[in-house]
Motif scaffolding. Structure first.
Motif, PDB file in Angstrom:
ATOM      1  N   UNK A  18      -2.934 -14.520  -1.596  1.00  0.00           N
ATOM      2  CA  UNK A  18      -3.725 -13.458  -2.211  1.00  0.00           C
ATOM      3  C   UNK A  18      -3.308 -12.115  -1.638  1.00  0.00           C
ATOM      4  N   UNK A  19      -3.595 -11.091  -2.390  1.00  0.00           N
ATOM      5  CA  UNK A  19      -3.461  -9.718  -1.903  1.00  0.00           C
ATOM      6  C   UNK A  19      -4.655  -8.931  -2.401  1.00  0.00           C
ATOM      7  N   UNK A  20      -4.925  -7.829  -1.743  1.00  0.00           N
ATOM      8  CA  UNK A  20      -6.068  -7.053  -2.194  1.00  0.00           C
ATOM      9  C   UNK A  20      -6.270  -5.780  -1.405  1.00  0.00           C
ATOM     10  N   UNK A  21      -7.439  -5.242  -1.591  1.00  0.00           N
ATOM     11  CA  UNK A  21      -7.788  -3.953  -0.990  1.00  0.00           C
ATOM     12  C   UNK A  21      -9.176  -4.010  -0.355  1.00  0.00           C
ATOM     13  N   UNK A  23       3.014  -6.363  -9.409  1.00  0.00           N
ATOM     14  CA  UNK A  23       4.326  -6.436 -10.006  1.00  0.00           C
ATOM     15  C   UNK A  23       5.193  -7.191  -9.004  1.00  0.00           C
ATOM     16  N   UNK A  24       5.372  -8.481  -9.233  1.00  0.00           N
ATOM     17  CA  UNK A  24       6.104  -9.293  -8.269  1.00  0.00           C
ATOM     18  C   UNK A  24       7.547  -8.834  -8.118  1.00  0.00           C
ATOM     19  N   UNK A  25       8.142  -8.382  -9.206  1.00  0.00           N
ATOM     20  CA  UNK A  25       9.526  -7.912  -9.133  1.00  0.00           C
ATOM     21  C   UNK A  25       9.639  -6.688  -8.230  1.00  0.00           C
ATOM     22  N   UNK A  26       8.606  -5.849  -8.274  1.00  0.00           N
ATOM     23  CA  UNK A  26       8.600  -4.640  -7.447  1.00  0.00           C
ATOM     24  C   UNK A  26       7.970  -4.886  -6.087  1.00  0.00           C
ATOM     25  N   UNK A  27       7.448  -6.098  -5.845  1.00  0.00           N
ATOM     26  CA  UNK A  27       6.807  -6.439  -4.575  1.00  0.00           C
ATOM     27  C   UNK A  27       5.666  -5.480  -4.273  1.00  0.00           C
ATOM     28  N   UNK A  31       4.843 -13.035   8.479  1.00  0.00           N
ATOM     29  CA  UNK A  31       4.294 -11.681   8.402  1.00  0.00           C
ATOM     30  C   UNK A  31       5.040 -10.867   7.363  1.00  0.00           C
ATOM     31  N   UNK A  32       4.404  -9.797   6.951  1.00  0.00           N
ATOM     32  CA  UNK A  32       4.989  -8.893   5.988  1.00  0.00           C
ATOM     33  C   UNK A  32       4.509  -7.502   6.315  1.00  0.00           C
ATOM     34  N   UNK A  33       5.339  -6.522   6.082  1.00  0.00           N
ATOM     35  CA  UNK A  33       4.927  -5.130   6.264  1.00  0.00           C
ATOM     36  C   UNK A  33       4.432  -4.586   4.941  1.00  0.00           C
ATOM     37  N   UNK A  34       3.319  -3.866   4.993  1.00  0.00           N
ATOM     38  CA  UNK A  34       2.696  -3.313   3.801  1.00  0.00           C
ATOM     39  C   UNK A  34       2.575  -1.806   3.964  1.00  0.00           C
ATOM     40  N   UNK A  35       2.961  -1.081   2.942  1.00  0.00           N
ATOM     41  CA  UNK A  35       2.885   0.379   2.981  1.00  0.00           C
ATOM     42  C   UNK A  35       2.102   0.858   1.773  1.00  0.00           C
ATOM     43  N   UNK A  38       8.695  -7.857   1.542  1.00  0.00           N
ATOM     44  CA  UNK A  38       9.390  -9.005   0.969  1.00  0.00           C
ATOM     45  C   UNK A  38       8.601  -9.522  -0.225  1.00  0.00           C
ATOM     46  N   UNK A  39       9.121 -10.543  -0.856  1.00  0.00           N
ATOM     47  CA  UNK A  39       8.522 -11.071  -2.071  1.00  0.00           C
ATOM     48  C   UNK A  39       7.066 -11.465  -1.857  1.00  0.00           C
TER      49      UNK A  39
END
Length: 116
Positions: free
Chosen positions: A33-36, A72-76, A1-5, A26-27
């Motif tokens: 995938x990610x999205x909206x 931006x993977x560096x900025x997660x 799991x990951x928290x998304x804000x 986290x990374x």
């Protein structure tokens, strides 16, 4: 799991722009995938844009040419640049992350209101 804000929502006039951000706890480098998604009052949740692990993107027909998803993977962080906004874009926008093939995490949502 990951928290998304999510952040970046607000009130804008038709024709204006907003940039939504989705910051992960986290990374995101290994996520499938990610999205909206977005959900307007009285309507079903609608997929808006997706960015796959390899960088390919997909958009709903209603936003093609106006919205751009990036990461931006560096900025997660994943972004949704929204230009030429229309009143029908008014909705709560939710970020999601497919951490793997069986786990999807969601953000809390951010309100976007476009006035005519």
């Amino acid at each position: 799991q990951v928290q998304l804000v999510e952040s970046g929502g607000g009130l804008v006039q038709a024709g204006g722009s907003l940039r939504l951000s989705c910051a992960a706890s986290r990374s995101i480098f290994t996520f499938n995938a990610m999205g909206w998604y977005r959900q307007a009052p009285g309507k079903q949740r609608e997929l808006v844009a997706t960015i796959m692990s390899g960088g390919s993107t997909n958009y709903a027909d209603s936003v093609k040419g106006r919205f751009t998803i990036s990461r931006d993977s560096a900025e997660k962080t994943v972004y949704l640049q929204m230009n030429s906004l229309k009143p029908e874009d008014t909705a709560v926008y939710y970020c999601y992350a497919d951490v793997n093939s069986w786990s999807r995490s969601w953000g809390q949502g951010t309100q976007v209101t476009v006035s005519s």
